[in-house]
Scaffold this motif. Structure first.
Motif, PDB file in Angstrom:
ATOM      1  N   VAL A 524      22.644  -9.883 -42.806  1.00  0.00           N
ATOM      2  CA  VAL A 524      21.240 -10.227 -42.568  1.00  0.00           C
ATOM      3  C   VAL A 524      20.740  -9.542 -41.301  1.00  0.00           C
ATOM      4  N   GLY A 525      21.565  -9.565 -40.241  1.00  0.00           N
ATOM      5  CA  GLY A 525      21.177  -8.900 -38.997  1.00  0.00           C
ATOM      6  C   GLY A 525      20.973  -7.413 -39.177  1.00  0.00           C
ATOM      7  N   ILE A 526      21.893  -6.758 -39.901  1.00  0.00           N
ATOM      8  CA  ILE A 526      21.747  -5.324 -40.172  1.00  0.00           C
ATOM      9  C   ILE A 526      20.511  -5.078 -41.027  1.00  0.00           C
ATOM     10  N   GLY A 527      20.263  -5.966 -41.995  1.00  0.00           N
ATOM     11  CA  GLY A 527      19.090  -5.825 -42.844  1.00  0.00           C
ATOM     12  C   GLY A 527      17.792  -5.884 -42.061  1.00  0.00           C
ATOM     13  N   VAL A 528      17.742  -6.727 -41.046  1.00  0.00           N
ATOM     14  CA  VAL A 528      16.549  -6.814 -40.204  1.00  0.00           C
ATOM     15  C   VAL A 528      16.299  -5.482 -39.502  1.00  0.00           C
ATOM     16  N   LEU A 529      17.353  -4.871 -38.975  1.00  0.00           N
ATOM     17  CA  LEU A 529      17.200  -3.587 -38.295  1.00  0.00           C
ATOM     18  C   LEU A 529      16.821  -2.485 -39.281  1.00  0.00           C
ATOM     19  N   LEU A 530      17.404  -2.505 -40.479  1.00  0.00           N
ATOM     20  CA  LEU A 530      17.056  -1.515 -41.493  1.00  0.00           C
ATOM     21  C   LEU A 530      15.605  -1.663 -41.940  1.00  0.00           C
ATOM     22  N   PHE A 531      15.095  -2.883 -41.904  1.00  0.00           N
ATOM     23  CA  PHE A 531      13.681  -3.078 -42.215  1.00  0.00           C
ATOM     24  C   PHE A 531      12.817  -2.299 -41.225  1.00  0.00           C
ATOM     25  N   GLY A 532      13.237  -2.262 -39.956  1.00  0.00           N
ATOM     26  CA  GLY A 532      12.513  -1.479 -38.967  1.00  0.00           C
ATOM     27  C   GLY A 532      12.508   0.000 -39.308  1.00  0.00           C
ATOM     28  N   VAL A 533      13.627   0.509 -39.843  1.00  0.00           N
ATOM     29  CA  VAL A 533      13.684   1.913 -40.268  1.00  0.00           C
ATOM     30  C   VAL A 533      12.704   2.163 -41.406  1.00  0.00           C
ATOM     31  N   LEU A 534      12.690   1.257 -42.392  1.00  0.00           N
ATOM     32  CA  LEU A 534      11.777   1.414 -43.517  1.00  0.00           C
ATOM     33  C   LEU A 534      10.323   1.320 -43.061  1.00  0.00           C
ATOM     34  N   TYR A 535      10.051   0.451 -42.108  1.00  0.00           N
ATOM     35  CA  TYR A 535       8.691   0.311 -41.580  1.00  0.00           C
ATOM     36  C   TYR A 535       8.258   1.599 -40.885  1.00  0.00           C
ATOM     37  N   TRP A 536       9.200   2.222 -40.172  1.00  0.00           N
ATOM     38  CA  TRP A 536       8.923   3.503 -39.507  1.00  0.00           C
ATOM     39  C   TRP A 536       8.640   4.592 -40.537  1.00  0.00           C
ATOM     40  N   VAL A 537       9.441   4.631 -41.603  1.00  0.00           N
ATOM     41  CA  VAL A 537       9.227   5.622 -42.664  1.00  0.00           C
ATOM     42  C   VAL A 537       7.843   5.436 -43.286  1.00  0.00           C
TER      43      VAL A 537
END
Length: 572
Positions: A524-537
């Motif tokens: 879940v923690g990694i998923g939160v950070l990956l959401f930031g990557v997707l938001y940046w994209v």
């Protein structure tokens, strides 16, 4: 002699008043409003004019360095632009120390010793983890001191990641934002406050009355800081002092118990063969260490609000170590007091209020009820302190141009008072309320602790790597404080262990948040950070695929705050 001077350099930088060499230019962002009571006392006592001059010289030096080398400047705003607006610099050494103490001492020392003991299996291992947590926190503090004195502006890790990771542009900002906004929460503190208040009032803590009080708690904190900011700082300092007094009372009570002058039978029993029953699973220790480190979270709290700090470099170097040492001493001695009063089995089975067990065994049921009020006020103080700091992070993210609903200018502003970031407070409140309402409290509390801990360690990993990168690529950059590289390497190694160990299957096969899988909080923690990557994209790359480019401009708001605005224009 040369070796001695080299090895003592960080300590000399920590305690010296003159951190850098005088330069030219002026320092902006000072407030001319009347100081708070604690700042008046400092002005009459320990502070002297040359301290202010020395700190202004240090700030001027690091500011001019970013002007000479734009690549060293974090983000898109200059130092003067970033520190403009709001109440200016109104927090002194006392307020900043209490900001750290109030953030660190919250629910952890009253709530988590039982789960930590249950994870590692022995009193000795539990105490060693509290000591190791202090050592790791001190290592992190010294790393953050170097960054904070290099870049004396609000935002904390946001600023340091932007300074170190320039490419891809703003990726680090978006990833940090996803953690800060989505799970930078005060939900757990609000839940603890609600459950303890209900217990003190003699009411059953049901699912919905707990949630109702918890939601009211965070709303109160948001209105306090958003509409009456000076009263908010006064209450924040008062609750921090109150928490220190309560823990001192627990510590002294523990000493009396150990002296054998109470009804407690054999208070030394837990300290004989203290490591008996210790766990052999690295997962158990990693999960327990996350809880310990979460209890120590707050040593970087001043880094988040440096735009509001008087003499930021000098104040940071004093308040950071002082606040952390106060809390570490109280934490360790409070644990000794708990172990002197109750057996290991009683503590493990005490649930989330081990301090209530302590008071009931020493003073009786009535004292236990009084203690629930004390714990509730401590949790309230933590909520008020966390809300104050995290709202500044949200404001800094919005000032940097982070795309948010209704436009980032609103969230970056100090509306409506012109003195405090009320929109940033609201942005902090919304996800906290969602977390409080959605899952069951008895599962949510321990799981939230674990989920919040993991992304923080990921961010810490990249911050310390960024320290090495800047040391190598920007060796001449002014550093009013320099951490020993051996300390940074130790912190890096510990962080890597804390990131890997939770994926190792625990001895009981289920972890400490059943029925949830033991590795779920990591994912879940990694998923939160990956959401930031997707938001940046979505906001930085996708527009280019459709022929649009991001054009940035700076805009000054009516309250004096500068903000970066992103315009999307068709590429020629």
């Amino acid at each position: 002699m040369v070796l001695r001077n080299f090895t003592l350099a960080p300590l000399k930088a920590l305690f010296s008043h003159r951190a850098g060499q005088p330069g030219t230019g002026t320092q902006s962002g000072h407030s001319h409003e009347a100081p708070l009571a604690d700042e008046k006392a400092l002005a009459a006592g320990e502070k002297s004019p040359h301290h202010d001059i020395d700190d202004e010289s240090s700030v001027r030096e690091v500011t001019e360095a970013t002007e000479r080398d734009p690549d060293l400047n974090p983000g898109g705003l200059s130092f003067e632009e970033d520190t403009a607006g709001g109440m200016g610099r109104h927090l002194g050494v006392f307020s900043c120390t209490m900001l750290i103490v109030g953030r660190i001492i919250g629910t952890g020392i009253f709530s988590t010793p039982s789960s930590i003991l249950g994870s590692v299996g022995s009193v000795g291992a539990s105490l060693m983890l509290w000591v190791l947590g202090f050592v790791l926190s001190a290592c992190g503090l010294f790393i953050w001191l170097e960054f904070g004195t290099m870049f004396p502006r609000s935002g904390g890790e946001k600023v340091y990641l932007e300074a170190a990771y320039k490419r891809p542009k703003y990726l680090s900002t978006y990833v940090f934002a996803s953690n800060a906004i989505l799970i930078g929460l005060t939900a757990s503190g609000c839940i603890v406050f609600a459950s303890n208040i209900l217990e003190a009032a003699g009411h059953e803590a049901t699912r919905w009355n707990t949630r109702g009080i918890a939601v009211g708690t965070i709303c109160f904190s948001v209105l306090l800081h958003g509409l009456t900011p000076r009263l908010g700082v006064f209450l924040m300092n008062g609750l921090s002092v109150f928490k220190v007094v309560i823990l001192l009372f627990v510590v002294v009570t523990g000493w009396v118990v150990l002296s054998g002058r109470t009804s407690i039978q054999d208070p030394h029993a837990n300290f004989r063969n203290a490591f008996a029953g210790s766990s052999n699973s690295s997962n158990d220790y990693a999960t327990a260490m996350f809880k310990v480190l979460f209890s120590y979270i707050g040593w970087s709290n001043v880094n988040y609000v440096l735009n509001n700090v008087k003499n930021p470099i000098r104040t940071l170097k004093i308040a950071g170590p002082l606040g952390l040492c106060i809390c570490a001493a109280l934490y360790l001695l409070a644990n000794v007091a708990y172990f002197a009063v109750a057996t290991k089995e009683e503590i493990i089975n005490s649930g989330v209020t081990v301090a209530s067990l302590f008071f009931r065994k020493v003073f009786g049921p009535q004292a236990q009820k009084a203690l629930t009020v004390f714990v509730a006020l401590s949790a309230l103080g933590n909520v008020v302190t966390v809300t104050f700091a995290l709202s500044r992070i949200n404001q800094e993210l919005a000032k940097e141009g982070l795309p948010l609903p209704f436009g980032n200018k609103f969230w970056a502003s100090n509306w409506p008072t012109g003195k405090s970031p009320f929109p940033g407070l609201i942005l902090h409140m919304i996800p906290s309320i969602i977390i409080m309402i959605a899952p069951p409290p008895n599962v949510a509390y321990p799981f939230i602790l674990d989920v919040q801990g993991y992304p923080i360690q990921v961010i810490n990993l990249f911050v310390v790597i960024g320290l090495f990168w800047l040391r190598y690529h920007k060796p001449q950059a002014p550093r009013p404080f320099k951490v020993w590289l051996s300390v940074a390497f130790f912190f890096l190694a510990a962080t890597v262990f804390l990131l890997v160990a939770p994926f190792i299957r625990p001895a009981n096969g289920v972890g400490d948040t059943p029925p949830l899988p033991y590795y779920l909080y990591c994912l879940v923690g990694i998923g939160v950070l990956l959401f930031g990557v997707l938001y940046w994209v979505a906001w930085r790359l996708v527009p280019r695929w459709f022929g649009y480019e991001v054009v940035q401009r700076k805009e000054a708001l009516s309250d004096g705050t500068f903000v970066t605005v992103n315009d999307y224009k068709k590429m020629q």
